[in-house]
Design a protein around this motif. Structure first.
Motif, PDB file in Angstrom:
ATOM      1  N   VAL A 172       0.868  -1.201   0.000  1.00 48.72           N
ATOM      2  CA  VAL A 172       0.000   0.000   0.000  1.00 48.72           C
ATOM      3  C   VAL A 172       0.899   1.243   0.000  1.00 48.72           C
ATOM      4  CG1 VAL A 172      -1.915  -1.152   1.186  1.00 48.72           C
ATOM      5  CG2 VAL A 172      -0.115  -0.035   2.530  1.00 48.72           C
ATOM      6  N   VAL A 173       0.318   2.378  -0.469  1.00 51.43           N
ATOM      7  CA  VAL A 173       1.018   3.669  -0.474  1.00 51.43           C
ATOM      8  C   VAL A 173       0.306   4.576   0.543  1.00 51.43           C
ATOM      9  CG1 VAL A 173       1.713   5.651  -1.835  1.00 51.43           C
ATOM     10  CG2 VAL A 173       1.706   3.369  -2.878  1.00 51.43           C
ATOM     11  N   ARG A 174       1.080   5.033   1.495  1.00 52.81           N
ATOM     12  CA  ARG A 174       0.562   5.941   2.523  1.00 52.81           C
ATOM     13  C   ARG A 174       1.476   7.149   2.598  1.00 52.81           C
ATOM     14  NH1 ARG A 174      -0.323   1.284   7.107  1.00 52.81           N
ATOM     15  NH2 ARG A 174      -2.201   0.294   6.175  1.00 52.81           N
ATOM     16  N   GLN A 175       0.825   8.300   2.365  1.00 53.19           N
ATOM     17  CA  GLN A 175       1.551   9.577   2.423  1.00 53.19           C
ATOM     18  C   GLN A 175       2.813   9.497   1.548  1.00 53.19           C
ATOM     19  OE1 GLN A 175       2.285  10.497   6.526  1.00 53.19           O
ATOM     20  NE2 GLN A 175       0.094  10.663   7.053  1.00 53.19           N
ATOM     21  N   ARG A 176       2.568   9.016   0.339  1.00 54.73           N
ATOM     22  CA  ARG A 176       3.615   8.919  -0.676  1.00 54.73           C
ATOM     23  C   ARG A 176       4.794   8.024  -0.247  1.00 54.73           C
ATOM     24  NH1 ARG A 176       4.285  14.760  -3.686  1.00 54.73           N
ATOM     25  NH2 ARG A 176       2.061  15.021  -4.235  1.00 54.73           N
ATOM     26  N   HIS A 177       4.498   7.097   0.611  1.00 59.97           N
ATOM     27  CA  HIS A 177       5.501   6.113   1.028  1.00 59.97           C
ATOM     28  C   HIS A 177       4.920   4.707   0.829  1.00 59.97           C
ATOM     29  CE1 HIS A 177       8.447   8.896   2.715  1.00 59.97           C
ATOM     30  NE2 HIS A 177       7.425   9.582   3.264  1.00 59.97           N
ATOM     31  N   LEU A 178       5.735   3.868   0.215  1.00 58.25           N
ATOM     32  CA  LEU A 178       5.309   2.486  -0.032  1.00 58.25           C
ATOM     33  C   LEU A 178       5.537   1.673   1.233  1.00 58.25           C
ATOM     34  CD1 LEU A 178       4.246   0.397  -2.080  1.00 58.25           C
ATOM     35  CD2 LEU A 178       6.643  -0.078  -2.684  1.00 58.25           C
ATOM     36  N   GLU A 179       4.464   0.993   1.643  1.00 56.87           N
ATOM     37  CA  GLU A 179       4.538   0.159   2.837  1.00 56.87           C
ATOM     38  C   GLU A 179       3.925  -1.202   2.535  1.00 56.87           C
ATOM     39  OE1 GLU A 179       2.534   2.140   5.972  1.00 56.87           O
ATOM     40  OE2 GLU A 179       3.948   3.858   6.039  1.00 56.87           O
ATOM     41  N   VAL A 180       4.266  -2.154   3.368  1.00 60.87           N
ATOM     42  CA  VAL A 180       3.693  -3.475   3.237  1.00 60.87           C
ATOM     43  C   VAL A 180       3.221  -3.930   4.608  1.00 60.87           C
ATOM     44  CG1 VAL A 180       5.938  -4.618   3.565  1.00 60.87           C
ATOM     45  CG2 VAL A 180       4.078  -5.852   2.430  1.00 60.87           C
ATOM     46  N   ASP A 181       2.053  -4.463   4.627  1.00 61.49           N
ATOM     47  CA  ASP A 181       1.455  -4.905   5.884  1.00 61.49           C
ATOM     48  C   ASP A 181       1.192  -6.404   5.766  1.00 61.49           C
ATOM     49  OD1 ASP A 181       0.268  -5.192   8.302  1.00 61.49           O
ATOM     50  OD2 ASP A 181      -1.632  -4.255   7.715  1.00 61.49           O
ATOM     51  N   VAL A 182       2.138  -7.199   6.257  1.00 58.63           N
ATOM     52  CA  VAL A 182       1.993  -8.662   6.200  1.00 58.63           C
ATOM     53  C   VAL A 182       1.335  -9.103   7.493  1.00 58.63           C
ATOM     54  CG1 VAL A 182       3.179 -10.869   5.955  1.00 58.63           C
ATOM     55  CG2 VAL A 182       4.063  -8.841   4.797  1.00 58.63           C
ATOM     56  N   PRO A 183       0.064  -9.538   7.456  1.00 60.15           N
ATOM     57  CA  PRO A 183      -0.640  -9.868   8.696  1.00 60.15           C
ATOM     58  C   PRO A 183      -0.095 -11.142   9.318  1.00 60.15           C
ATOM     59  CG  PRO A 183      -1.982 -10.421   6.794  1.00 60.15           C
ATOM     60  CD  PRO A 183      -0.772  -9.725   6.263  1.00 60.15           C
ATOM     61  N   TRP A 184      -0.447 -11.342  10.528  1.00 60.78           N
ATOM     62  CA  TRP A 184       0.051 -12.515  11.245  1.00 60.78           C
ATOM     63  C   TRP A 184      -0.488 -13.831  10.664  1.00 60.78           C
ATOM     64  CZ3 TRP A 184      -3.274 -15.906  13.563  1.00 60.78           C
ATOM     65  CH2 TRP A 184      -4.605 -15.499  13.720  1.00 60.78           C
ATOM     66  N   VAL A 185      -1.645 -13.746   9.962  1.00 62.39           N
ATOM     67  CA  VAL A 185      -2.206 -14.966   9.357  1.00 62.39           C
ATOM     68  C   VAL A 185      -1.261 -15.505   8.284  1.00 62.39           C
ATOM     69  CG1 VAL A 185      -4.138 -15.900   8.058  1.00 62.39           C
ATOM     70  CG2 VAL A 185      -4.535 -14.190   9.839  1.00 62.39           C
ATOM     71  N   VAL A 186      -0.692 -14.586   7.476  1.00 65.19           N
ATOM     72  CA  VAL A 186       0.242 -15.009   6.434  1.00 65.19           C
ATOM     73  C   VAL A 186       1.512 -15.563   7.059  1.00 65.19           C
ATOM     74  CG1 VAL A 186       1.592 -14.243   4.465  1.00 65.19           C
ATOM     75  CG2 VAL A 186      -0.717 -13.341   4.828  1.00 65.19           C
ATOM     76  N   LEU A 187       1.996 -14.884   8.078  1.00 58.14           N
ATOM     77  CA  LEU A 187       3.201 -15.365   8.734  1.00 58.14           C
ATOM     78  C   LEU A 187       2.971 -16.715   9.398  1.00 58.14           C
ATOM     79  CD1 LEU A 187       4.455 -12.028  10.356  1.00 58.14           C
ATOM     80  CD2 LEU A 187       5.301 -13.153   8.274  1.00 58.14           C
ATOM     81  N   ASP A 188       1.786 -16.912   9.930  1.00 57.02           N
ATOM     82  CA  ASP A 188       1.480 -18.185  10.580  1.00 57.02           C
ATOM     83  C   ASP A 188       1.414 -19.316   9.554  1.00 57.02           C
ATOM     84  OD1 ASP A 188       0.622 -19.680  13.011  1.00 57.02           O
ATOM     85  OD2 ASP A 188      -1.179 -19.991  11.790  1.00 57.02           O
TER      86      ASP A 188
END
Length: 458
Positions: free
Chosen positions: A58-74
């Motif tokens: 996702v892009v927030r305030q012109r910064h690219l971020e990634v939000d990997v939830p705990w479900v994916v990590l699990d």
């Protein structure tokens, strides 16, 4: 070493070695196919995981971020056999999340054409373990952020190798079982094939030394029947050879007994007398007896030689029969002149036949000798060639039709006048004709009234 010189050893060598090579090749190809299938299956799972992570960009305030939830990590951690690692790299090359020391994408890694995605698959090592990496390019174009983010998802290879090893074990068991069954069946077949040969060997070992009866047909295989047939034919030829030898021995002992007895008597008469005239008469009688004995021995040897040639290859050449008959007439001219016999030779043209020149000369000599011997003084003997047919006729007493077959047998003496001879001249002629494939016929001469002998060559 003993096995290599046996039929079983040859079978194991020529069948077992190729089977083992094919078994090794089959196992190797099965393992490679299993490993390729495992890579395809697990690569698809890696791509799915990479897409899951890429969807969290996702892009927030012109910064690219990634939000990997705990479900994916699990879900990553649920794999008990393998360890999974991931890394998200921004278009500027910064690590947004995950393991920052994962092996980077090689420059020469090709794009995968198996999936509709910008993904690379490559092998590497991480933390002293071999890993498989899926590198997925994810385009970003939001709120002024443009470029291609790179999502790396890596996995150790334990599950892949376990899957491939399982398929390899299955292939090893099935292929080994197939090779073993093939060799066992080949051994059973060889044992079944050799069983009749062993029975035949036992029969041969129990045979008496002089037994020459044909071998029984114990071998059911058509490929081995020619061996039995050839051996039986050899036994038949051997029986014929022994029979001829026995007949020759019997003939010699029978025919030589009388002249030897006469010779012994003549010697005794000469020794018991003091009269030189008696000695001279005894010596003349012995010379006559010895001449008859030598002639008899020669005829017996010629007859045995002709009979021994039956069944052999015939080294025939093209010979001039007219020249042979003419030479025989010249050889018999002295005997004919002594009895004032008119000996003639009639020849229409040169006659060439396939045969043995020496045997044909012996045939002509015997026929002319018989004709001159049994023709009275001042009689006529004529030798005639017409095409491939030889005729010798005389003005002698001839042979009755009822006695013609008997005259062709060895030692048959039909003449009551006591003419000297062995009694096997016509028998020798008969064997020479049979050897050459010629037809022999005896009948009454229509011109001279005596015997006419006709030999028709093929």
């Amino acid at each position: 070493m003993r096995l290599m010189h046996s039929l079983r050893g040859e079978l194991l060598l020529w069948l077992g070695v190729p089977l083992l090579l094919l078994w090794a090749l089959s196992v190797y190809t099965h393992y490679q196919s299993a490993l390729q299938a495992a890579n395809q299956a697990y690569d698809r799972s890696l791509l799915a995981s990479a897409r899951t992570v890429a969807e969290r960009l996702v892009v927030r305030q012109r910064h690219l971020e990634v939000d990997v939830p705990w479900v994916v990590l699990d879900s990553f951690e649920r794999n008990m056999n393998d360890q999974l690692f991931y890394q998200v790299i921004s278009p500027q090359g910064n690590t947004l999340s995950g393991y920052p020391d994962l092996p980077l994408l090689p420059r020469n890694a090709p794009l995968s054409d198996a999936y509709p995605a910008l993904v690379h698959f490559y092998d590497a090592h991480y933390r002293r373990q071999p890993i498989r990496v899926a590198a997925l390019w994810q385009p970003v174009n939001e709120e002024g952020v443009e470029g291609m983010a790179l999502v790396l998802v890596a996995e150790t290879l334990n599950s892949r190798h376990a899957f491939a090893d399982s398929l390899l074990r299955t292939a090893l068991i099935s292929q080994s079982f197939l090779v073993l069954i093939t060799l066992l069946l080949a051994g059973m077949l060889l044992r079944r094939v050799l069983r009749p040969l062993r029975r035949l060997s036992r029969i041969m070992l129990r045979r008496a030394p002089g037994e020459l009866t044909p071998l029984p047909s114990l071998v059911p295989w058509s490929e081995l029947q020619p061996l039995i047939v050839a051996f039986n034919r050899h036994l038949e030829r051997l029986r014929g050879l022994l029979a001829r030898q026995e007949r020759f021995s019997a003939d010699v002992s029978h025919q030589l007994r009388t002249p030897l007895t006469i010779l012994k008597t003549q010697v005794s008469v000469a020794l018991s007398s003091d009269d030189p005239q008696q000695w001279r008469e005894s010596l003349q009688g012995m010379r006559h007896t010895l001449n008859d004995t030598v002639e008899l021995t020669d005829r017996l040897l010629q007859l045995a030689q002709i009979k021994a040639r039956h069944g052999e290859d015939k080294p025939f050449t093209r010979v001039d029969l007219s020249q042979i008959v003419q030479q025989a007439c010249l050889s018999g001219y002295t005997a004919a002149r002594h009895k004032q016999i008119d000996l003639g030779f009639e020849d229409e043209e040169t006659c060439r036949v396939q045969g043995d020149a020496l045997l044909l000369a012996e045939l002509c000599a015997n026929l002319l000798d018989n004709a001159i011997k049994y023709t009275p003084a001042q009689g006529t003997v004529t030798a005639r060639l017409q095409g491939h047919q030889l005729e010798i006729e005389d003005s002698g007493p001839g042979i009755d039709a009822a006695q013609q077959q008997q005259a062709l047998q060895p030692f048959a003496r039909l003449d009551p006048s006591g003419q000297p001879g062995a009694g096997i001249g016509l028998a020798l002629v008969k064997d020479i004709c049979a050897w050459h494939g010629a037809r022999l016929r005896l009948d009454r001469s229509p011109q001279l009234g005596g015997l006419r002998v006709t030999v028709s060559f093929p």
